[in-house]
Enzyme design. Structure first.
Site, PDB file in Angstrom:
ATOM      1  N   ASP A  96      69.449  58.757  76.194  1.00  0.00           N
ATOM      2  CA  ASP A  96      70.656  59.134  75.456  1.00  0.00           C
ATOM      3  C   ASP A  96      70.231  60.296  74.571  1.00  0.00           C
ATOM      4  O   ASP A  96      69.531  60.100  73.574  1.00  0.00           O
ATOM      5  CB  ASP A  96      71.175  57.964  74.608  1.00  0.00           C
ATOM      6  CG  ASP A  96      72.484  58.295  73.900  1.00  0.00           C
ATOM      7  OD1 ASP A  96      72.772  59.495  73.718  1.00  0.00           O
ATOM      8  OD2 ASP A  96      73.211  57.367  73.518  1.00  0.00           O
ATOM      9  N   HIS A  97      70.622  61.508  74.940  1.00  0.00           N
ATOM     10  CA  HIS A  97      70.051  62.681  74.270  1.00  0.00           C
ATOM     11  C   HIS A  97      70.383  62.730  72.787  1.00  0.00           C
ATOM     12  O   HIS A  97      69.673  63.374  72.005  1.00  0.00           O
ATOM     13  CB  HIS A  97      70.495  63.976  74.971  1.00  0.00           C
ATOM     14  CG  HIS A  97      71.926  64.348  74.742  1.00  0.00           C
ATOM     15  ND1 HIS A  97      72.944  63.888  75.545  1.00  0.00           N
ATOM     16  CD2 HIS A  97      72.502  65.128  73.808  1.00  0.00           C
ATOM     17  CE1 HIS A  97      74.086  64.386  75.121  1.00  0.00           C
ATOM     18  NE2 HIS A  97      73.859  65.134  74.067  1.00  0.00           N
ATOM     19  N   LYS A 114      67.973  63.927  68.868  1.00  0.00           N
ATOM     20  CA  LYS A 114      68.313  65.004  67.935  1.00  0.00           C
ATOM     21  C   LYS A 114      67.564  64.829  66.617  1.00  0.00           C
ATOM     22  O   LYS A 114      67.406  63.724  66.113  1.00  0.00           O
ATOM     23  CB  LYS A 114      69.832  65.044  67.707  1.00  0.00           C
ATOM     24  CG  LYS A 114      70.609  65.495  68.939  1.00  0.00           C
ATOM     25  CD  LYS A 114      72.086  65.540  68.671  1.00  0.00           C
ATOM     26  CE  LYS A 114      72.866  66.016  69.903  1.00  0.00           C
ATOM     27  NZ  LYS A 114      72.584  67.417  70.243  1.00  0.00           N
ATOM     28  N   GLU A 168      84.918  67.760  70.052  1.00  0.00           N
ATOM     29  CA  GLU A 168      84.594  68.903  70.900  1.00  0.00           C
ATOM     30  C   GLU A 168      85.795  69.820  71.016  1.00  0.00           C
ATOM     31  O   GLU A 168      86.924  69.362  71.214  1.00  0.00           O
ATOM     32  CB  GLU A 168      84.176  68.443  72.299  1.00  0.00           C
ATOM     33  CG  GLU A 168      82.877  67.659  72.345  1.00  0.00           C
ATOM     34  CD  GLU A 168      82.495  67.288  73.758  1.00  0.00           C
ATOM     35  OE1 GLU A 168      81.570  67.916  74.297  1.00  0.00           O
ATOM     36  OE2 GLU A 168      83.131  66.389  74.325  1.00  0.00           O
ATOM     37  N   HIS A 180      76.692  57.203  73.057  1.00  0.00           N
ATOM     38  CA  HIS A 180      76.339  58.036  71.907  1.00  0.00           C
ATOM     39  C   HIS A 180      76.774  57.434  70.572  1.00  0.00           C
ATOM     40  O   HIS A 180      75.965  57.243  69.662  1.00  0.00           O
ATOM     41  CB  HIS A 180      76.957  59.432  72.040  1.00  0.00           C
ATOM     42  CG  HIS A 180      76.495  60.196  73.223  1.00  0.00           C
ATOM     43  ND1 HIS A 180      75.256  60.025  73.795  1.00  0.00           N
ATOM     44  CD2 HIS A 180      77.105  61.159  73.958  1.00  0.00           C
ATOM     45  CE1 HIS A 180      75.126  60.856  74.824  1.00  0.00           C
ATOM     46  NE2 HIS A 180      76.236  61.548  74.931  1.00  0.00           N
TER      47      HIS A 180
END
Length: 503
Positions: A186-187, A191, A225, A249
């Site tokens: 899960d990018h 972060k 977004e 996320h």
């Protein structure tokens, strides 16, 4: 992550989907930047694979274009690229054909003979989720490495389409690999600011006494977004924003905010604490979904002087689609720390701006000792964790404005990452890939964690899929979403906090 990591073991990375967008935009630029910073093993090799036929040099040229466009360090220097690219080879293959895997095995065998050492083998599944099990099964059937200590499988989201499919996928993978071999990416967890939240919470004595229902009024987690679905219409129309963003996320961000302190930074102890949060989230019962969750779908509008289409008019989207492009919901974490404190989550496409942040809203002072004038009423303190595009942690406090009168003003105490150059702060994929290479699973989701997250959202997902929304589209492009999302939080006496652009 541990302070010391072992990245000396020779490593071979096989990238399935080696000609895909993710490989060119994220995976190879991340590995290249790790190489520039001497973070990769001295002996390593990257094997890209897909159906397309490429000569090695042609493939390297395509990857170079990706690095020049997407790498945080800018265009590659000729000498650096020459040293890195010589580690890259390409092999056309059919993922469903076990014979192709034996060819990979022969390549790995050659590396072992050349390096005269045992190696680590990483299988990166940068492919459609329906191929995860196929790859795992063919690794098992072929001559490829599957050493429990040195073989790892990297899987991108989405991990399952719902709870049952996630359980099936987990069960299948765990017949071939051990849990410690599986790295579910899960990018968001890679972060820089997200990682710093745990340091901010658990390394500072001042925070822990305040981090509970006694002092915190509510929490907001927003990932908005400006873009629409772009070229992902086919995927997105079968997924929706709840699957695409909230199940992974946003719930992971909630876990980091709400988790109890682990005994130490051991990967499983950290993940145990996150699972505890997910299991403590109050279950949404049938009949209460509309009071706890809101969905939306964008219509047409104007963005930066350009007319943009409604979601239903996007490429590969059904003209009567019931898929949500916006979701907002309220959760409660039923434990001693958080009982009664609402967590509001929202995310959507074609909104007014692209922004990711977490707001910790503290309660007002119990008694106002200042003059009963609006300018002298203290505002409640607020902790703002900006993830992107700005990277900062900001604490809003009340202070006296200089002058003869006792006039209050909000001041910011800021830890701002913008003082660092772009090249100094690693991308999320760099952090995560380095962790895979070194065998650290702290920032990766475990099987029970994935399933617990699906359990949280399934009542909403089932209700939305079985009850068509007749009001779609219900918010215009370039807005903050549907009006009933404002009503969801307003009925509790709060409002969505939209951060101003950084000056």
């Amino acid at each position: 992550m541990p302070n010391t990591i072992n990245i000396t073991k020779p490593t071979v990375i096989i990238v399935f989907g080696g000609n895909g967008d993710l490989t060119k935009r994220k995976i190879i630029p991340a590995l290249y930047n790790l190489f520039l910073e001497n973070r990769l093993p001295e002996k390593f090799a990257i094997i890209g694979t897909s159906r397309t036929e490429f000569k090695d040099q042609k493939y390297r040229d395509l990857l170079l274009d990706g690095i020049n466009e997407f790498s945080r360090t800018g265009k590659a220097k000729k000498e650096d690229w020459a040293k890195f690219s010589e580690k890259i080879t390409y092999q056309a293959s059919n993922i469903k054909d076990v014979g192709s895997y034996n060819e990979f095995a022969d390549k790995i065998s050659d590396y072992k003979k050349e390096w005269k050492e045992d190696i680590s083998t990483l299988y990166y599944c940068a492919v459609s989720p329906d191929l995860f099990c196929t790859i795992a099964e063919n690794v098992s059937k072929s001559k490829l490495e599957n050493n429990r200590e040195t073989t790892r499988m990297i899987i991108e989201k989405p991990f399952g389409r719902d709870l049952e499919s996630a359980k099936t996928l987990n069960a299948k993978l765990l017949t071939i690999f051990d849990e410690k071999q599986i790295y579910r990416i899960d990018h968001y967890l890679g972060k820089e600011v997200v990682q710093n939240v745990m340091a901010f919470r658990f390394a500072n004595t001042i925070m822990e006494p305040l981090w509970n229902r006694t002092h915190i009024e509510h929490v907001q987690i927003s990932v908005t977004e400006k873009i629409g679905v772009e070229d992902r219409g086919s995927y997105f129309d079968n997924a929706g924003i709840l699957r695409d963003m909230i199940q992974n996320h946003l719930l992971q961000l909630l876990c980091i905010i709400a988790m109890e302190p682990p005994i130490n930074f051991d990967a499983d102890l950290v993940r145990d604490r996150k699972v505890e949060v997910l299991k403590a989230i109050r279950k949404i019962v049938p009949g209460s979904v509309d009071s706890m969750a809101v969905r939306g779908q964008y219509g047409s509008g104007w963005v930066e002087g350009k007319e943009v289409p409604a979601y239903r008019d996007e490429l590969d989207v059904k003209p009567d689609s019931n898929t949500e492009t916006y979701a907002a919901m309220k959760f409660y974490v039923d434990n001693w720390r958080w009982q009664g404190i609402p967590f509001y989550l929202r995310t959507g496409k074609r909104l007014f701006k692209s922004d990711s942040h977490i707001i910790i809203q503290f309660k007002e002072v119990p008694h106002n000792m200042f003059q009963n004038q609006e300018r002298n009423i203290p505002k409640a303190n607020r902790l703002i964790i900006s993830i992107q595009p700005d990277m900062a942690i900001k604490f809003q406090l009340e202070s006296k404005t200089p002058g003869l009168e006792m006039t209050l003003n909000t001041v910011d105490m800021v830890f701002d990452y913008s003082g660092k150059t772009k090249g100094d702060s690693p991308e999320a994929y760099e952090t995560l890939l380095l962790d895979v290479i070194s065998g650290d699973q702290t920032l990766f989701m475990r099987a029970d964690q994935v399933e617990a997250a699906w359990e949280v959202v399934m009542p909403i997902l089932d209700y939305w899929e079985n009850n068509k929304n007749a009001d779609f589209p219900n918010y215009p492009a370039n807005s903050w979403g549907p009006e009933n999302a404002d009503a969801l939080i307003a009925k509790d006496g709060f409002h969505w906090i939209n951060l101003p652009d950084k000056k």
